[in-house]
Scaffold this active site. Sequence first.
Site, PDB file in Angstrom:
ATOM      1  NE  ARG A  49      21.040  92.055   6.593  1.00  0.00           N
ATOM      2  CZ  ARG A  49      22.353  92.556   6.043  1.00  0.00           C
ATOM      3  NH1 ARG A  49      23.689  92.250   6.404  1.00  0.00           N
ATOM      4  NH2 ARG A  49      22.115  94.164   5.729  1.00  0.00           N
ATOM      5  NE  ARG A  73      26.197  82.636   4.232  1.00  0.00           N
ATOM      6  CZ  ARG A  73      26.036  83.614   4.601  1.00  0.00           C
ATOM      7  NH1 ARG A  73      26.769  84.996   4.046  1.00  0.00           N
ATOM      8  NH2 ARG A  73      24.895  83.899   5.260  1.00  0.00           N
ATOM      9  CE1 TYR A  94      25.461  67.577  19.316  1.00  0.00           C
ATOM     10  CE2 TYR A  94      24.694  67.202  21.990  1.00  0.00           C
ATOM     11  CZ  TYR A  94      25.241  66.670  20.996  1.00  0.00           C
ATOM     12  OH  TYR A  94      26.165  65.864  20.611  1.00  0.00           O
ATOM     13  NE  ARG A 147      23.448  55.610  21.708  1.00  0.00           N
ATOM     14  CZ  ARG A 147      24.315  56.887  23.259  1.00  0.00           C
ATOM     15  NH1 ARG A 147      24.621  56.298  24.504  1.00  0.00           N
ATOM     16  NH2 ARG A 147      23.827  58.109  22.170  1.00  0.00           N
ATOM     17  CD  GLU A 236      29.468  62.804  21.332  1.00  0.00           C
ATOM     18  OE1 GLU A 236      31.014  63.066  21.899  1.00  0.00           O
ATOM     19  OE2 GLU A 236      28.051  61.854  21.660  1.00  0.00           O
ATOM     20  CG  ASP A 237      26.073  59.630  19.959  1.00  0.00           C
ATOM     21  OD1 ASP A 237      26.528  59.373  21.019  1.00  0.00           O
ATOM     22  OD2 ASP A 237      25.271  60.529  19.493  1.00  0.00           O
ATOM     23  CG  ASP A 259      30.716  64.176  25.898  1.00  0.00           C
ATOM     24  OD1 ASP A 259      31.046  63.726  26.531  1.00  0.00           O
ATOM     25  OD2 ASP A 259      29.493  64.217  25.535  1.00  0.00           O
ATOM     26  CG  ASP A 260      28.166  59.272  23.924  1.00  0.00           C
ATOM     27  OD1 ASP A 260      26.945  59.730  23.628  1.00  0.00           O
ATOM     28  OD2 ASP A 260      29.126  58.408  23.162  1.00  0.00           O
ATOM     29  CB  ALA A 293      22.666  49.035  32.681  1.00  0.00           C
ATOM     30  CB  ALA A 296      24.216  57.164  29.277  1.00  0.00           C
ATOM     31  CG  ASN A 398      19.849  63.450  25.572  1.00  0.00           C
ATOM     32  OD1 ASN A 398      18.919  64.362  25.930  1.00  0.00           O
ATOM     33  ND2 ASN A 398      21.083  63.434  25.631  1.00  0.00           N
ATOM     34  CG  ASN A 442      23.891  70.482  27.011  1.00  0.00           C
ATOM     35  OD1 ASN A 442      24.182  69.806  26.441  1.00  0.00           O
ATOM     36  ND2 ASN A 442      23.131  71.462  26.470  1.00  0.00           N
TER      37      ASN A 442
HETATM   38  P1  NAD Z   1      22.639  52.688  26.088  1.00  0.00           P
HETATM   39  O1  NAD Z   1      21.865  51.319  24.545  1.00  0.00           O
HETATM   40  O2  NAD Z   1      24.041  51.668  26.365  1.00  0.00           O
HETATM   41  O3  NAD Z   1      22.163  52.033  27.250  1.00  0.00           O
HETATM   42  C1  NAD Z   1      20.296  51.862  27.340  1.00  0.00           C
HETATM   43  C2  NAD Z   1      20.776  51.242  28.897  1.00  0.00           C
HETATM   44  O4  NAD Z   1      18.514  51.128  28.896  1.00  0.00           O
HETATM   45  C3  NAD Z   1      19.929  49.800  28.364  1.00  0.00           C
HETATM   46  O5  NAD Z   1      20.839  49.005  30.031  1.00  0.00           O
HETATM   47  C4  NAD Z   1      18.819  49.090  28.348  1.00  0.00           C
HETATM   48  O6  NAD Z   1      18.523  47.526  28.698  1.00  0.00           O
HETATM   49  C5  NAD Z   1      17.825  49.675  29.121  1.00  0.00           C
HETATM   50  N1  NAD Z   1      16.578  50.268  28.250  1.00  0.00           N
HETATM   51  C6  NAD Z   1      16.398  50.180  27.682  1.00  0.00           C
HETATM   52  N2  NAD Z   1      14.925  50.787  27.924  1.00  0.00           N
HETATM   53  C7  NAD Z   1      14.288  50.395  28.341  1.00  0.00           C
HETATM   54  C8  NAD Z   1      13.042  50.043  29.678  1.00  0.00           C
HETATM   55  N3  NAD Z   1      11.999  50.261  29.107  1.00  0.00           N
HETATM   56  N4  NAD Z   1      13.362  50.513  30.733  1.00  0.00           N
HETATM   57  C9  NAD Z   1      14.483  49.959  31.533  1.00  0.00           C
HETATM   58  N5  NAD Z   1      15.856  49.142  30.471  1.00  0.00           N
HETATM   59  C10 NAD Z   1      15.725  50.088  29.435  1.00  0.00           C
HETATM   60  O7  NAD Z   1      22.481  53.425  25.565  1.00  0.00           O
HETATM   61  P2  NAD Z   1      23.696  55.107  26.656  1.00  0.00           P
HETATM   62  O8  NAD Z   1      24.547  55.578  26.190  1.00  0.00           O
HETATM   63  O9  NAD Z   1      23.548  54.532  28.493  1.00  0.00           O
HETATM   64  O10 NAD Z   1      22.188  55.859  26.561  1.00  0.00           O
HETATM   65  C11 NAD Z   1      21.543  55.825  26.459  1.00  0.00           C
HETATM   66  C12 NAD Z   1      20.139  57.286  26.971  1.00  0.00           C
HETATM   67  O11 NAD Z   1      21.122  58.610  27.748  1.00  0.00           O
HETATM   68  C13 NAD Z   1      20.067  57.222  25.303  1.00  0.00           C
HETATM   69  O12 NAD Z   1      18.965  57.643  24.918  1.00  0.00           O
HETATM   70  C14 NAD Z   1      20.890  59.277  25.671  1.00  0.00           C
HETATM   71  O13 NAD Z   1      20.412  60.413  24.214  1.00  0.00           O
HETATM   72  C15 NAD Z   1      21.302  59.459  26.581  1.00  0.00           C
HETATM   73  N6  NAD Z   1      22.178  60.248  26.898  1.00  0.00           N
HETATM   74  C16 NAD Z   1      22.031  61.371  27.597  1.00  0.00           C
HETATM   75  C17 NAD Z   1      22.995  61.904  27.998  1.00  0.00           C
HETATM   76  C18 NAD Z   1      23.446  63.235  28.354  1.00  0.00           C
HETATM   77  O14 NAD Z   1      21.724  63.570  29.383  1.00  0.00           O
HETATM   78  N7  NAD Z   1      23.717  64.709  29.047  1.00  0.00           N
HETATM   79  C19 NAD Z   1      24.253  61.250  27.931  1.00  0.00           C
HETATM   80  C20 NAD Z   1      24.799  60.314  27.302  1.00  0.00           C
HETATM   81  C21 NAD Z   1      23.242  60.306  26.764  1.00  0.00           C
END
Ligand code: NAD
Length: 547
Positions: A49, A73, A94, A147, A236-237, A259-260, A293, A296, A398, A442
């Site tokens: 259901r 619920r 998610y 973030r 987280e974030d 986690d990031d 840089a 992540a 993401n 993931n």
């Molecule tokens: P962050 O803000 O710490 O880093 C972003 C980086 O990207 C910075 O160094 C910035 O200078 C660079 N950047 C942005 N635009 C750019 C461009 N056009 N060209 C070159 N460099 C550029 O963010 P984060 O925590 O590192 O996360 C980044 C991304 O990774 C997010 O979209 C997040 O969703 C994704 N992420 C994915 C996973 C996964 O797939 N498992 C896990 C964590 C984060």
Amino acid sequence: MPHTLRGFELLSSVAHTKGTAFTLEERQAYGLRGLLPPAVCDMELQQQRVLANLRRKDCDIERYVFMQVLLTRSQTLFYRVLINNIEELMPIVYTPTVGQACREFAQIFRQPQGFYISLADRGEIRQILDNWPERDIRIIVVTDGERILGLGDLGTNGMGIPIGKLSLYCACAGIHPQQCLPVMLDVGTDNRQLREGPLYLGTPIPRVRGDEYFALVDEFVMAVQDAYPKALIQFEDFLTPNAYGLLNTYRDRVLCFNDDIQGTAAVALAGIYAACRMANLPLVELRILFLGAGSAATGIADLLVHALVAQGLSPEQAAQQLWFVDIQGLVVSGREGLMAHNLPYAHAAPSMDFLDALDTIKPHVLIGATGAANAFTQTVIEKMSAFNMRPIIFALSNPTVLAECTATQAYQWSLGRAIFASGSPFAPVHFQGRRLRPAQGNNAYIFPGVGLGAMAVEARSISEEMFLRAAQVLAESLTQDDLDEGALYPRLHSIRDVSLAIAVAVAEQAYAQNLARLPQPDNLASYIRGLMYEPNYEVGEMPTAAL
Ligand code: NAD
């Protein structure tokens, strides 16, 4: 376990209700006669259901809301449906749907879930934690909403992330829902449009920063140590500088991880191990270029250094193979304003843009973690395909709309040769008669198992070696079928087995590093399996003394 629930109180108890599955005897015993329609449905029928209702919805955000309502619920039914249909439902509860859910959190809000701490609670955090009804909290996911995924500052709307991650802890690793606590630290938001919206649910002020901010986080962390001394805190974030600041402050002092940084690192490393198998390349020879840089990308590089050191390189030799391009171009040692986490990877090289860096470095692996959609253009993928027989391309940003390229683009532009992984899911792609299954890097492959392992042995802290082991175990879990389809990760329906294997490895590592507080059980795997929550309507789950 309450023993006196009856009637509507029992029916509306999220942890105990069986809804229409209460038997006639139970209905008689617990004062439920007349409160339910006469038919007695078993859980299988209830699931059917739920799924029929869910699939009837017009869009994923409606499905998300439907699942959240179900969670508030009937916890047992929610987790049974989620576990049995994890491939279909993980993208609903998610990423990617959770991204939209966070954007619209204030609009779709139905019922409070989780714990909110704001600046008004300063000095009283320990006291108000007692308002939470559960005492044996083992996993806390906390964010300050600054973030959220690649979506930026969403303030208290970011609460969707801790809620979603904790439901994955329960579904993927069998952490009991009553042992989980989602937390939002509301320190304001710099998202003006959001905070000026009439429905915004947080404190409508600009973000508090600096000492005041860190004092609030510290009060929270210390309050947790007192209220829930066995709890693992998953950060987280958070914005990258805060994410590193908090991780470096607490990683050796309390049971926590980010986690990031660390979860992403482990899942990406597992993908790289698997890609090496597929492309027949030794890990120690890889040149890896990161676009982005931030937390992540740097987290992945830091764990890669550990992995390369484990294969005989020095940390300096390992860092030499890892290159970064961010929004300002190649990360080089002469550049001003580099953050501490970038310094080990700042090479003695001239500054240049992304395309020149590609041509100069000729990487085997290209990893995007930018939040910048379409950053991997056709030119980029064609260059990678010119340097490599099997270009390894990870587009990790993401949600889906922010991915650096799509799976179809990666396969088409590389003429089917790319080994591809992404952060959000992409459907299988049919290319020149072949079915290619894009891998989803993931974090849910990693953090639930790490949390379960740490919880099982009551670990004092989480080490990098635990994440390294988690990555190795995840890569080893791949079957030949997975590899034949070009997939770098196992299918999600096996995730509970994968999480258990990771938990066992993490627990072993905790014993090896003397980080476990509990004595080692004889059979670690069966001990940990025995801890895993199974959402069933068992006799034992029923209130018993109401007869
Ligand atoms: P962050 O803000 O710490 O880093 C972003 C980086 O990207 C910075 O160094 C910035 O200078 C660079 N950047 C942005 N635009 C750019 C461009 N056009 N060209 C070159 N460099 C550029 O963010 P984060 O925590 O590192 O996360 C980044 C991304 O990774 C997010 O979209 C997040 O969703 C994704 N992420 C994915 C996973 C996964 O797939 N498992 C896990 C964590 C984060």
